[in-house]
Design an enzyme around this catalytic site. Structure first.
Site, mmCIF file in Angstrom:
data_model
loop_
_atom_site.group_PDB
_atom_site.id
_atom_site.type_symbol
_atom_site.label_atom_id
_atom_site.label_comp_id
_atom_site.label_asym_id
_atom_site.label_seq_id
_atom_site.Cartn_x
_atom_site.Cartn_y
_atom_site.Cartn_z
ATOM 1 N N ASP A 114 -122.251 -7.498 -16.676
ATOM 2 C CA ASP A 114 -123.579 -6.969 -16.374
ATOM 3 C C ASP A 114 -123.423 -5.683 -15.570
ATOM 4 O O ASP A 114 -122.697 -5.647 -14.566
ATOM 5 C CB ASP A 114 -124.386 -7.992 -15.572
ATOM 6 C CG ASP A 114 -125.852 -7.609 -15.471
ATOM 7 O OD1 ASP A 114 -126.398 -7.114 -16.465
ATOM 8 O OD2 ASP A 114 -126.444 -7.810 -14.401
ATOM 9 N N HIS A 120 -133.625 1.909 -10.537
ATOM 10 C CA HIS A 120 -133.375 0.604 -9.933
ATOM 11 C C HIS A 120 -132.369 0.721 -8.789
ATOM 12 O O HIS A 120 -132.600 0.199 -7.687
ATOM 13 C CB HIS A 120 -132.844 -0.359 -11.001
ATOM 14 C CG HIS A 120 -132.393 -1.676 -10.463
ATOM 15 N ND1 HIS A 120 -133.234 -2.572 -9.843
ATOM 16 C CD2 HIS A 120 -131.152 -2.262 -10.447
ATOM 17 C CE1 HIS A 120 -132.567 -3.644 -9.472
ATOM 18 N NE2 HIS A 120 -131.295 -3.481 -9.821
ATOM 19 N N GLU A 174 -134.735 -10.349 -13.923
ATOM 20 C CA GLU A 174 -134.217 -9.006 -14.167
ATOM 21 C C GLU A 174 -134.357 -8.704 -15.646
ATOM 22 O O GLU A 174 -133.705 -9.340 -16.488
ATOM 23 C CB GLU A 174 -132.751 -8.874 -13.734
ATOM 24 C CG GLU A 174 -132.555 -8.894 -12.232
ATOM 25 C CD GLU A 174 -131.174 -8.420 -11.810
ATOM 26 O OE1 GLU A 174 -130.423 -7.908 -12.669
ATOM 27 O OE2 GLU A 174 -130.847 -8.569 -10.622
ATOM 28 N N GLU A 197 -133.571 -6.822 -18.817
ATOM 29 C CA GLU A 197 -132.406 -6.048 -19.239
ATOM 30 C C GLU A 197 -132.291 -6.025 -20.764
ATOM 31 O O GLU A 197 -132.951 -6.788 -21.468
ATOM 32 C CB GLU A 197 -131.128 -6.644 -18.642
ATOM 33 C CG GLU A 197 -131.171 -6.807 -17.133
ATOM 34 C CD GLU A 197 -129.825 -7.180 -16.528
ATOM 35 O OE1 GLU A 197 -128.799 -7.034 -17.241
ATOM 36 O OE2 GLU A 197 -129.800 -7.608 -15.364
ATOM 37 N N ASP A 219 -131.409 -11.592 -16.528
ATOM 38 C CA ASP A 219 -130.300 -11.983 -15.659
ATOM 39 C C ASP A 219 -130.888 -12.518 -14.350
ATOM 40 O O ASP A 219 -130.970 -11.821 -13.351
ATOM 41 C CB ASP A 219 -129.385 -10.784 -15.394
ATOM 42 C CG ASP A 219 -128.115 -11.176 -14.661
ATOM 43 O OD1 ASP A 219 -127.560 -12.239 -14.966
ATOM 44 O OD2 ASP A 219 -127.681 -10.421 -13.773
ATOM 45 N N ARG A 240 -131.920 -13.886 -4.859
ATOM 46 C CA ARG A 240 -131.708 -12.740 -3.978
ATOM 47 C C ARG A 240 -131.213 -13.127 -2.589
ATOM 48 O O ARG A 240 -130.424 -12.382 -1.973
ATOM 49 C CB ARG A 240 -133.004 -11.939 -3.858
ATOM 50 C CG ARG A 240 -133.512 -11.342 -5.165
ATOM 51 C CD ARG A 240 -132.526 -10.398 -5.785
ATOM 52 N NE ARG A 240 -133.109 -9.703 -6.943
ATOM 53 C CZ ARG A 240 -132.426 -8.934 -7.776
ATOM 54 N NH1 ARG A 240 -131.131 -8.760 -7.586
ATOM 55 N NH2 ARG A 240 -133.022 -8.350 -8.790
ATOM 56 N N GLN A 285 -127.613 -14.035 -2.970
ATOM 57 C CA GLN A 285 -126.886 -12.802 -3.276
ATOM 58 C C GLN A 285 -126.629 -11.969 -2.021
ATOM 59 O O GLN A 285 -125.530 -11.441 -1.820
ATOM 60 C CB GLN A 285 -127.677 -11.975 -4.296
ATOM 61 C CG GLN A 285 -127.000 -10.688 -4.734
ATOM 62 C CD GLN A 285 -127.821 -9.918 -5.765
ATOM 63 O OE1 GLN A 285 -128.912 -10.340 -6.151
ATOM 64 N NE2 GLN A 285 -127.310 -8.795 -6.214
ATOM 65 N N LYS A 324 -125.899 -15.325 -9.400
ATOM 66 C CA LYS A 324 -126.139 -14.873 -10.770
ATOM 67 C C LYS A 324 -125.640 -15.859 -11.821
ATOM 68 O O LYS A 324 -126.119 -15.846 -12.960
ATOM 69 C CB LYS A 324 -125.421 -13.534 -10.996
ATOM 70 C CG LYS A 324 -125.868 -12.402 -10.104
ATOM 71 C CD LYS A 324 -127.100 -11.720 -10.652
ATOM 72 C CE LYS A 324 -127.353 -10.397 -9.951
ATOM 73 N NZ LYS A 324 -128.464 -9.649 -10.553
ATOM 74 N N THR A 383 -128.261 -17.025 -17.376
ATOM 75 C CA THR A 383 -128.609 -15.727 -17.950
ATOM 76 C C THR A 383 -129.211 -16.015 -19.315
ATOM 77 O O THR A 383 -128.553 -16.632 -20.161
ATOM 78 C CB THR A 383 -127.383 -14.811 -18.092
ATOM 79 O OG1 THR A 383 -126.799 -14.587 -16.809
ATOM 80 C CG2 THR A 383 -127.772 -13.482 -18.721
ATOM 81 N N GLU A 421 -137.922 -5.117 -6.613
ATOM 82 C CA GLU A 421 -138.515 -3.781 -6.549
ATOM 83 C C GLU A 421 -140.037 -3.837 -6.568
ATOM 84 O O GLU A 421 -140.702 -3.123 -5.808
ATOM 85 C CB GLU A 421 -138.044 -2.949 -7.734
ATOM 86 C CG GLU A 421 -136.582 -2.598 -7.754
ATOM 87 C CD GLU A 421 -136.237 -1.885 -9.054
ATOM 88 O OE1 GLU A 421 -136.414 -0.653 -9.109
ATOM 89 O OE2 GLU A 421 -135.827 -2.568 -10.019
#
Length: 403
Positions: free
Chosen positions: A117, A124, A190, A192, A222, A226, A229, A242, A246, A347
């Site tokens: 990834d 971003h 996420e 993607e 994904d 947070r 992480q 993560k 996925t 975000e």
């Protein structure tokens, strides 16, 4: 024009013809192609000698065998399917091999070999830098020099519709001095786009050779914890935050179907090193849409991505790492310059400080149990229409803490 009835706005017409794996009621998995609201059974066509199936590619539970066959086989099969669906003389022979998508089960389309990834969106990466380093430079010195990425866990790549169980792990809550264990309180999405390797390579793959090795593109979510992480990524990258899930879309859109979507990427400054230089424009004009519980949350534009798929592949293999059939490479979160173009809740809510209000009035900082996230995308087609990359969907289920 096709003799098959294809809704004009389906995005799954002859300019697309994405591949997937399905099983009919009571039947084994086999390879099919999406055509409007139907799936064309390639194993059945091969059994009736209507298409070539040299390696029993299509009576299989994954696309890997066909993907490994290479570009000449991909082109020939695409041309033959187009012929079968446009020549009326084949209608009576092909019709028995068309099944309604609603009547079949869709499976993960590939056996994932490795999963990488990236972190390829300038918007971003800049937003994340501003959130976590408000007093410093948003981008670290290496970001404009190479496609930053991490090596993920192939075993937890799942097909769209698979439940996503809220992960548990260590997290350091605000004001605490020591970490605690428990369910993630900051579960994120996420949005993607990923590409899938078909033809293996023993060493580096240059940007010019991208088409010789890459079979097609999928949508990716994904999922990210947070809070886990933030605590574990010191100093290495994501791990448990993560690797729990996925999600990918069930249909793989061939590279050939996206030729009309190719555009020039953003200007790269400084100029990349020689092995990352790409003579062709490989930005992709894909429009993504993120929905939470059916409510539109954002529309990230993929054409804004700083690092392109050929550059990502070149960087992933430049050290001599072998490319394998089924390798999956994801773009990283897709975000644009505007708030409604951000591809993750980190975000969209500025790390939870500015709750996102959905059109129905509900608000989110991060995902709650029971939330359903959908990412879908369209692109310009080679016939002037818009083609669909399908969608990837997942519903959050409550955590199952370790005993």
């Amino acid at each position: 024009m096709s003799w098959v009835e294809i809704p004009q706005d389906s995005g799954l017409g002859l300019a697309n013809l994405p591949y997937g794996v399905f099983s009919p009621p009571g039947g084994p998995p086999r390879v099919g192609v999406a055509v409007g609201a139907s799936v064309l059974n390639l194993a059945g066509l091969a059994a009736d000698c209507l298409i070539e199936d040299r390696g029993r590619w299509f009576a299989a539970a994954s696309l890997n065998g066909f993907m490994a066959a290479g570009p000449s086989a991909w082109r020939a099969n695409r041309a033959r399917i187009t012929e079968l669906l446009t020549d009326d003389s084949y209608a009576d022979h092909v019709q028995p091999h068309l099944m309604a998508v609603a009547d079949v089960d869709l499976h993960r389309p590939i056996e994932v070999a490795d999963y990488v990834d990236f972190y390829s969106s300038l918007h971003h990466a800049t937003n994340v830098g501003r959130i976590f380093r408000p007093a410093g430079q948003p981008l670290l010195p290496n970001w404009r020099r190479l496609p930053v990425g991490y090596h993920g866990r192939a075993g937890t790549v799942v097909v769209s519709g698979t439940p996503v169980v809220r992960p548990c792990g260590q997290r350091l809550r605000p004001g605490e001095q020591t970490p605690s264990y428990g369910p993630s309180l900051r579960l994120d999405l996420e949005a993607e786009v990923g590409f899938v390797a078909g033809v293996p390579a023993a060493g580096p793959v240059s940007p010019a050779d991208f088409r010789d090795h890459v079979f097609g593109f999928v949508l990716v979510n994904d999922w990210s914890a947070r809070d886990v992480q933030a605590w574990e990524s010191q100093p290495l990258g994501p791990f448990l935050s993560k690797s729990f899930a996925t999600s990918i879309s069930p249909w793989v859109v061939p590279v050939a179907a996206l030729e009309a979507a190719r555009v020039s990427p953003p200007t790269q400054d400084p100029e990349p090193l020689a092995y990352l230089r790409c003579a062709e424009p490989w930005g992709l004009d894909l429009t993504l849409e993120v929905l939470v519980n059916g409510q539109p949350a954002s529309k990230p534009p993929f054409r804004e991505m700083y690092w392109t798929p050929p550059q990502q592949l070149a960087h992933a293999t430049v050290n001599g790492a072998a490319l394998r059939t089924g390798d999956l490479f994801a773009s990283g979160t897709v975000s644009g310059p505007d708030r409604d173009q951000r591809g993750c809740l980190l975000e969209l809510t500025w790390n939870g400080e500015e709750p996102l209000e959905l059109p129905d009035g509900t608000k989110r900082t991060f995902l709650e149990d029971g939330d359903t996230v959908t990412v879908r995308a369209t692109a310009p087609g080679t016939d002037g229409s818009r083609i669909s990359l399908g969608e990837v969907t997942g519903t959050v289920h409550p955590a199952v803490p370790a005993s």
